[in-house]
Scaffold this motif. Structure first.
Motif, PDB file in Angstrom:
ATOM      1  N   ILE A 606       0.841  -1.200   0.000  1.00  0.00           N
ATOM      2  CA  ILE A 606       0.000   0.000   0.000  1.00  0.00           C
ATOM      3  C   ILE A 606       0.880   1.255   0.000  1.00  0.00           C
ATOM      4  O   ILE A 606       0.626   2.213  -0.717  1.00  0.00           O
ATOM      5  CB  ILE A 606      -0.980  -0.010   1.198  1.00  0.00           C
ATOM      6  N   LEU A 611      -1.849  -0.865  -4.950  1.00  0.00           N
ATOM      7  CA  LEU A 611      -3.044  -1.257  -4.202  1.00  0.00           C
ATOM      8  C   LEU A 611      -3.692  -2.550  -4.705  1.00  0.00           C
ATOM      9  O   LEU A 611      -4.409  -3.223  -3.972  1.00  0.00           O
ATOM     10  CB  LEU A 611      -4.078  -0.130  -4.231  1.00  0.00           C
ATOM     11  N   GLU A 612      -3.410  -2.870  -5.948  1.00  0.00           N
ATOM     12  CA  GLU A 612      -4.057  -4.057  -6.532  1.00  0.00           C
ATOM     13  C   GLU A 612      -3.398  -5.353  -6.074  1.00  0.00           C
ATOM     14  O   GLU A 612      -4.010  -6.409  -6.122  1.00  0.00           O
ATOM     15  CB  GLU A 612      -3.991  -3.998  -8.068  1.00  0.00           C
ATOM     16  N   VAL A 614      -1.945  -6.456  -3.092  1.00  0.00           N
ATOM     17  CA  VAL A 614      -1.599  -6.650  -1.682  1.00  0.00           C
ATOM     18  C   VAL A 614      -1.531  -8.135  -1.311  1.00  0.00           C
ATOM     19  O   VAL A 614      -1.034  -8.491  -0.262  1.00  0.00           O
ATOM     20  CB  VAL A 614      -2.567  -5.922  -0.723  1.00  0.00           C
ATOM     21  N   VAL A 626      -7.950  -3.705   5.558  1.00  0.00           N
ATOM     22  CA  VAL A 626      -7.091  -3.456   4.396  1.00  0.00           C
ATOM     23  C   VAL A 626      -7.778  -2.484   3.431  1.00  0.00           C
ATOM     24  O   VAL A 626      -7.145  -1.552   2.930  1.00  0.00           O
ATOM     25  CB  VAL A 626      -6.728  -4.784   3.686  1.00  0.00           C
ATOM     26  N   ASP A 627      -9.071  -2.670   3.233  1.00  0.00           N
ATOM     27  CA  ASP A 627      -9.789  -1.760   2.344  1.00  0.00           C
ATOM     28  C   ASP A 627      -9.799  -0.342   2.901  1.00  0.00           C
ATOM     29  O   ASP A 627      -9.624   0.634   2.179  1.00  0.00           O
ATOM     30  CB  ASP A 627     -11.229  -2.257   2.137  1.00  0.00           C
ATOM     31  N   LYS A 630      -6.417   1.099   2.294  1.00  0.00           N
ATOM     32  CA  LYS A 630      -6.256   1.428   0.870  1.00  0.00           C
ATOM     33  C   LYS A 630      -6.941   2.751   0.543  1.00  0.00           C
ATOM     34  O   LYS A 630      -6.390   3.583  -0.171  1.00  0.00           O
ATOM     35  CB  LYS A 630      -6.889   0.334   0.014  1.00  0.00           C
ATOM     36  N   LYS A 631      -8.145   2.923   1.086  1.00  0.00           N
ATOM     37  CA  LYS A 631      -8.908   4.145   0.801  1.00  0.00           C
ATOM     38  C   LYS A 631      -8.144   5.388   1.248  1.00  0.00           C
ATOM     39  O   LYS A 631      -8.137   6.400   0.577  1.00  0.00           O
ATOM     40  CB  LYS A 631     -10.267   4.094   1.515  1.00  0.00           C
ATOM     41  N   SER A 633      -4.951   5.642   1.590  1.00  0.00           N
ATOM     42  CA  SER A 633      -3.537   5.608   1.209  1.00  0.00           C
ATOM     43  C   SER A 633      -3.041   6.949   0.683  1.00  0.00           C
ATOM     44  O   SER A 633      -3.719   7.625  -0.090  1.00  0.00           O
ATOM     45  CB  SER A 633      -3.324   4.532   0.138  1.00  0.00           C
ATOM     46  N   LYS A 636      -1.539   6.665  -3.907  1.00  0.00           N
ATOM     47  CA  LYS A 636      -2.396   5.809  -4.728  1.00  0.00           C
ATOM     48  C   LYS A 636      -1.786   5.665  -6.108  1.00  0.00           C
ATOM     49  O   LYS A 636      -1.188   6.590  -6.630  1.00  0.00           O
ATOM     50  CB  LYS A 636      -3.779   6.424  -4.827  1.00  0.00           C
TER      51      LYS A 636
END
Ligand code: WTA
Length: 637
Positions: A606, A611-612, A614, A626-627, A630-631, A633, A636
């Motif tokens: 991350i 992000l794709e 992980v 994790v989501d 990611k949001k 981050s 990005k």
């Protein structure tokens, strides 16, 4: 064997160093001044570990760095000092003058009660007196522990306590670029928790106001005045045992507490001298400019001990590469007709960013050899360095080594063994690298990768971690049986060249400085509002790696910008400005396995902006964090 001049020499030396290490190193060691010859060249046992080089020998490293050159090189410059501000006049110390200053300061140390074996913490800027202080310690057998000027009071206190150092040598302040760093005041803060420190010697550099406590603090200049003028033979060099400690240098590991890496007199001397001469292909009379700070191992080995033991002229620069402008290194090379430039990829990348305008009008034709150290060098920076600085005629040596190794272990030798951009290439004679997989099984063949280990000792190998030998064993000698584990990953190409791919432990390399993630986490967690944190590295265009911190915060303050600033201030206070996170992301939770272990792999991805990819999150206690992360981050893709 001593001076390798061709590829065939290298191959012969390498072969002999492996087949007959005692014969090989015995021959090389005979080039030095000893007060008593060794009984055995090498005794070793990696299990304990116990490693002894030249046992029974007696010597003093300063006689090899100074006294033995007086007759032939007495009037030649040993140290050329370039101040931070180019308008200020620099200083040149000939071997004779340096010898005298070292002897005088050694006498000052004795007058102040320092004895053989005492530990002395040195916290100074890059002034010649820093080199003088280290050599003066070595002269009388006191063990120096130099602490880089960027460390905080808390870090100094930790090191003073660990080393039980009763003496400190510092400056009132240090000039670095546009800044004036109040070193003595930092020491004063550190000493609040170190009442066992008896004496602080303060050298005047910035003449910033300082508090001088009666009975504890003394001025360098006044102490020197007391001993100068005496006619007696200047402070005799203490006769040291080959394996007596020469210095301690603290470095980061994967736990929160820095380790005091210990090097000893004879092996360190032989190794730094041998690697200096051969890696850089040093020729008598050459000027060597290593841009490191003496607070790091590179400065110890390739500003002070290596070059001086070889009779070189060592340039010591107080400032930074971009002050007053980005042409500063090039001015220095032009001014002093530097032959060898040794710097870090970070510095090259940062100077690259200024384009070639700062190079205009600078005569770099004196340069013969370029070197890099501290982190992997990317190909773009390598080519820029080669083309714009070396004018396509200077070999570049990419030198891989560590605080624990004292000197270069894997590198090409300038113009003698082939270079390959991005590769440190081949091991030095005496160094037997192997790659192992996770289970410690050797990875044979070419075009393979693994964890980098070394099979047998070289003279500069770490002997112990100060005050805690078990820590040394566990850290370096227990991961894989009968091997020294470097903590680095590497790959080997079809010609046996090594490429270092980076740390495989939780240690970051930020601008060539080693920083443990656990150390940074500990510091962040000291902030009252912080519940928990996790620190990882991410690729940074200039620094190599940047520090990315994920923080769970529960304070009353909810302004993220202010919270981040408070955390940064806390890290600066606990470790020092060098460990400040580049990015701080506030999170509600961290990705943990059911057993409570943080999955750093996910956090790293991350932080990299990937992000794709992980990877598998099914083993997590709560995959939804994790989501969330990611949001939020900060990087990005
Ligand atoms: C890294 C600095 C790639 C490595 C002398 C090592 C390098 C750590 C190189 C030691 C290089 C050093 N190529 N990586 N040429 N040189 N490193 O103790 O990860 O400050 O383990 O010693 O820097 O850092 P240290």
């Amino acid at each position: 064997m001593y001076h390798i001049r061709s590829l065939a020499d290298y191959q012969n030396a390498y072969k002999k160093s492996v087949e007959d290490p005692e014969g090989f190193w015995g021959e090389i060691a005979s080039q030095f001044v000893w007060k008593r010859k060794w009984d055995r060249v090498l005794e070793w046992n990696f299990k304990k570990p116990e490693i002894k080089w030249f046992s029974g020998a007696r010597l003093n490293i300063t006689e090899n760095c100074l006294d033995r050159h007086l007759e032939t090189l007495g009037d030649k410059p040993a140290i050329i000092w370039e101040p931070n501000n180019p308008a200020e006049k620099g200083k040149t110390l000939t071997y004779r003058e340096l010898h005298k200053q070292v002897c005088l300061f050694a006498a000052v140390l004795k007058n102040n009660g320092v004895k053989k074996g005492d530990r002395i913490c040195i916290y100074m800027g890059m002034v010649p007196e820093l080199a003088i202080a280290t050599l003066a310690c070595a002269r009388i057998g006191a063990i120096h522990s130099v602490v880089f000027g960027g460390f905080s009071a808390q870090s100094i206190a930790d090191r003073l306590q660990d080393a039980k150092a009763e003496f400190v040598i510092t400056c009132d302040g240090a000039f670095r670029g546009a800044k004036d760093i109040p070193l003595k005041s930092v020491i004063d803060d550190a000493l609040v928790s170190c009442p066992f420190v008896k004496t602080v010697i303060v050298f005047t550099r910035t003449r910033t106001p300082v508090s001088m406590i009666k009975g504890r603090d003394v001025w360098w200049e006044e102490e020197m005045a007391k001993v100068s003028g005496s006619d007696e033979p200047l402070c005799k060099a203490e006769e040291m045992d080959a394996e007596d400690m020469l210095f301690i240098l603290y470095t980061s590991g994967s736990t929160g507490k820095p380790k005091g890496v210990v090097h000893t007199c004879a092996g360190y001397m032989v190794w730094t001298n041998y690697t200096f001469k051969n890696v850089f292909q040093f020729e008598n009379g050459q000027v060597h400019f290593c841009t490191a700070d003496i607070g790091w191992i590179t400065g110890h080995s390739y500003i002070v001990y290596g070059p001086l033991s070889a009779g070189a002229t060592s340039v010591m620069f107080e400032g930074i590469p971009t002050y007053p402008d980005a042409g500063r290194f090039w001015d220095i090379i032009d001014k002093y007709k530097v032959d060898i430039l040794y710097t870090a990829p970070t510095a090259i990348r940062s100077l690259m960013g200024f384009g070639t305008a700062p190079l205009e009008g600078k005569d770099l034709s004196s340069l013969k050899v370029l070197g890099t150290v501290g982190e992997p060098i990317n190909e773009e920076a390598w080519h820029w360095y080669s083309h714009h600085i070396g004018k396509d005629k200077c070999p570049i040596v990419d030198t891989w080594w560590q605080t624990e190794t004292a000197g270069v272990l894997i590198s090409n030798m300038a113009g003698v063994t082939p270079s390959k951009p991005g590769y440190a290439t081949l091991p030095m004679p005496g160094v037997q690298p192997i790659l192992v997989d996770e289970n410690g099984k050797e990875v044979h063949g070419n075009n393979v990768s693994g964890n980098l280990c070394i099979k047998a000792p070289w003279p500069g190998i770490i002997r112990t971690t100060y005050g805690d030998h078990e820590r040394c064993r566990v850290n370096y000698f227990a991961t894989y049986e009968n091997l020294y584990f470097t903590g680095d990953g590497a790959m080997r190409d079809e010609n046996g060249n090594y490429r270092i791919t980076g740390r495989v432990d939780d240690v970051l390399n930020v601008s060539g400085h080693r920083i443990g993630t656990a150390e940074v986490e500990n510091a962040i967690n000291m902030h009252t509002g912080v519940v928990e944190s996790a620190v990882v590295g991410y690729p940074h265009d200039i620094k190599g790696q940047g520090i990315y911190a994920y923080v769970i915060f529960s304070g009353t303050n909810t302004d993220p910008e202010l919270m981040a600033k408070d955390i940064t201030a806390t890290v600066s206070r606990i470790i020092g400005a060098i460990a400040k996170p580049d990015r701080i992301q506030f999170v509600a939770g961290l990705p943990k396995t059911r057993s409570g272990k943080i999955m750093r792999r996910i956090l790293r991805k991350i932080a990299e902006g990937d992000l794709e990819n992980v990877g598998d999150t099914s083993t997590l206690l709560d995959p939804s964090v994790v989501d969330e992360i990611k949001k939020g981050s900060l990087k990005k893709s």
